[in-house]
Write an enzyme that holds these catalytic residues in place. Structure first.
Site, short mmCIF file in Angstrom:
data_model
loop_
_atom_site.label_atom_id
_atom_site.label_comp_id
_atom_site.label_asym_id
_atom_site.label_seq_id
_atom_site.Cartn_x
_atom_site.Cartn_y
_atom_site.Cartn_z
N ASN A 152 -13.92 5.27 4.39
CA ASN A 152 -14.11 4.38 5.54
C ASN A 152 -14.68 5.09 6.76
OD1 ASN A 152 -11.51 5.64 5.51
ND2 ASN A 152 -10.85 4.28 7.16
N LYS A 175 -14.03 17.53 -0.77
CA LYS A 175 -14.34 16.49 -1.75
C LYS A 175 -14.29 15.14 -1.04
CE LYS A 175 -13.58 13.44 -5.18
NZ LYS A 175 -13.44 12.00 -4.91
N GLU A 249 -2.43 11.91 5.16
CA GLU A 249 -2.63 10.79 6.10
C GLU A 249 -2.96 9.59 5.25
OE1 GLU A 249 -4.18 7.92 7.86
OE2 GLU A 249 -5.93 9.20 8.22
N CYS A 283 -6.90 2.72 8.43
CA CYS A 283 -5.48 2.89 8.13
C CYS A 283 -4.60 2.50 9.30
CB CYS A 283 -5.21 4.33 7.73
SG CYS A 283 -5.88 5.54 8.89
N GLU A 384 -0.72 -3.02 2.29
CA GLU A 384 -1.94 -2.70 3.03
C GLU A 384 -3.12 -3.39 2.35
OE1 GLU A 384 -3.94 1.13 5.12
OE2 GLU A 384 -3.44 1.36 3.01
#
Length: 493
Positions: A152, A175, A249, A283, A384
């Site tokens: 994102n 990565k 995170e 997030c 979510e």
């Protein structure tokens, strides 16, 4: 014709040893516009070996000031290339050009912030009872850090990890998500121009097979991951096999709370920013809007009216306010969660599945979607969604809203809208989240700590503490006494 990208290993641009490639799809028109390598296990081994050699022979031996000079050059290059990089990132993941360009400049600030800390990684002198002992600590880099980012906000998320890792003296293997790798690979070109030695920064690409092998590797010293909670759990399990420290995170289901005494129009704007900016693919999205009952209908009406005016369209158009979902899998998930919301009994007051309009025919577009009278136990309030879907939940008083806010497995961010400062301090102490925004939402600074609690992960990024997470403390104890000691008893004083 699509752009054919290569990986960056030990200062060289290379294809996968198996020649396997993945397609990168523009989410606005569903056209393949680039291909990236699918790294093999050999490629991963090579990248880690390069990082290890660079760490042992070069990077840990140079001064903090030298590291800082290179990081500042990288920041300058990122500022200079912000326009080009933002176009590439928007093409790759569908995020608005007005945001991706801002994120490039914000990332440059991040590198400068941590460059300023490279020569300030201090140890301590520890006073001991025994005056014949001199004791001190030093902070040393961990070694090879594996940095894994989500699709994102590739460059912004990478900066949160790469800047403190380099500043602390670590080398890295990066990565990026297979859904948005292009700007991370382009950053490798800027790393070259900035003068970083070969092997200090390595970039490999591919799907989950790459991440799985990387995080199980016995020759790494740190993992930092941004992404989904389930993937975070798997990475944590992999890391535990070699006792590698991890920063995670992860997801969020953040409460955004509006009290009766709030400045209503500002709060509504904050609610829009919290959930519809970045098409909800963030997030920290304020996806649960908790509204005081006396103003519930008023806020809902204003919110629906404002959301109706949001302009969907080409994310490269600077007037567009919401772009598409970043990829087909995410698009399908958002739509399935909307259906779950309908089936749960919540009131769909705006949006849903249908999108009509010029230029919206091919993209993964989901309109601003609002559910009213949502119960906190419903899946749309607990899971979510990572899309432009808002659950509006009423509350009667401060005690109830705290209960609702904390009844979630996540704890990344939160917002409170009120003019009562006593209430501000009470709530900011009790809300279980890594960030509590007061009368604002979705605001960031390189020096402000960022991270979550509960299933939103652990560790902090973007702050002075972050650089400590890429170091270990070594204790040095010097005995300059002239007398001998009892060799069969630990010397404790």
């Amino acid at each position: 014709m699509s752009n054919k990208y290569k990986m960056f290993i030990d200062g060289e641009w290379v294809d996968s040893s198996t020649n396997e490639r993945l397609e990168t799809v523009n989410p606005y028109n569903q056209e393949v516009w680039a291909t990236i390598p699918q790294a093999s296990n050999k490629d991963i081994d090579d990248s880690i070996s390069a990082a290890r050699t660079a760490f042992e022979t070069i990077w840990k031996k140079i001064s903090g000031a030298e590291r800082a000079n290179m990081m500042v050059k990288l920041a300058d290059l990122l500022d200079q290339e912000a326009e080009r990089m933002s176009i590439l990132e928007t093409t790759d993941n569908g995020k608005l050009i007005r945001e991706t360009k801002n994120q490039m400049h914000f990332s440059a600030k991040g590198y400068r912030f941590f460059a300023g800390l490279t020569d300030k990684i201090y140890g301590e002198v520890i006073p001991l009872e025994n005056q014949d002992l001199f004791d001190y600590t030093r902070r040393e880099p961990l070694g090879v850090a594996v940095l894994i980012t989500s699709w994102n906000s590739p460059i912004s998320l990478l900066t949160n990890k790469l800047a403190p890792a380099l500043a602390a003296g670590n080398t890295v293997v990066i990565k990026p998500s297979e859904h948005a790798s292009v700007t991370t690979l382009e950053l490798g070109k800027l790393v070259e121009k900035a003068g970083f030695p070969p092997g200090v920064v390595n970039i490999i690409t591919g799907d989950g097979r790459v991440g799985d092998y990387l995080t199980k590797h016995p020759n790494i010293n740190k993992i930092s991951f941004t992404g989904g909670t389930e993937t975070g759990k798997r990475i944590s399990r992999n890391a535990s096999e070699n006792l590698v420290p991890v920063t995670l995170e992860l997801g969020g289901k953040s409460p955004n709370i509006i009290f009766e005494d709030a400045e209503i129009d500002r709060a509504v704007t904050g609610a829009v920013a919290g959930i519809f900016a970045a098409s909800g693919q963030t997030c920290i999205a304020g996806s649960r809007l908790l509204v005081h009952r006396p103003i519930y209908n008023q806020v809902l009406t204003k919110l629906v009216e404002k959301a109706k005016t949001i302009k969907l369209g080409n994310p490269l158009d600077p007037t567009t306010e919401m772009g598409p979902a970043a990829n087909e899998a995410q698009y399908s998930r958002i739509l399935s969660m909307i259906e779950a919301g309908k089936e749960s009994g919540a009131d769909l007051v705006l949006g849903g599945n249908e999108v009509n309009g010029e230029g919206l025919e091919k993209g993964y577009f989901v309109p601003p979607t609002i559910f009213a009278n949502v119960e906190n136990s419903m899946s749309i309030a607990q899971e979510e969604i990572f899309g432009p879907v808002l659950s509006v939940i009423p509350f009667k008083d401060e005690d109830e809203v705290l209960q609702l806010a904390n009844e979630s497995k996540f704890g990344l961010a939160s917002g409170v809208w009120t003019t009562d400062m006593r209430k501000v301090h009470r709530l900011s102490r009790e809300i279980q989240a890594g960030t509590v925004w007061i009368n604002t939402y979705r605001t960031a600074a390189p020096s402000a700590p960022f991270g979550g609690v509960k299933m939103s992960g652990y560790g902090r990024e973007r702050c002075i503490q972050a650089i400590h997470d890429y170091t270990r403390i070594k204790n040095v104890m010097i005995n300059y006494a002239e007398d001998d000691r009892d060799p069969f008893s630990m010397q404790t004083k």
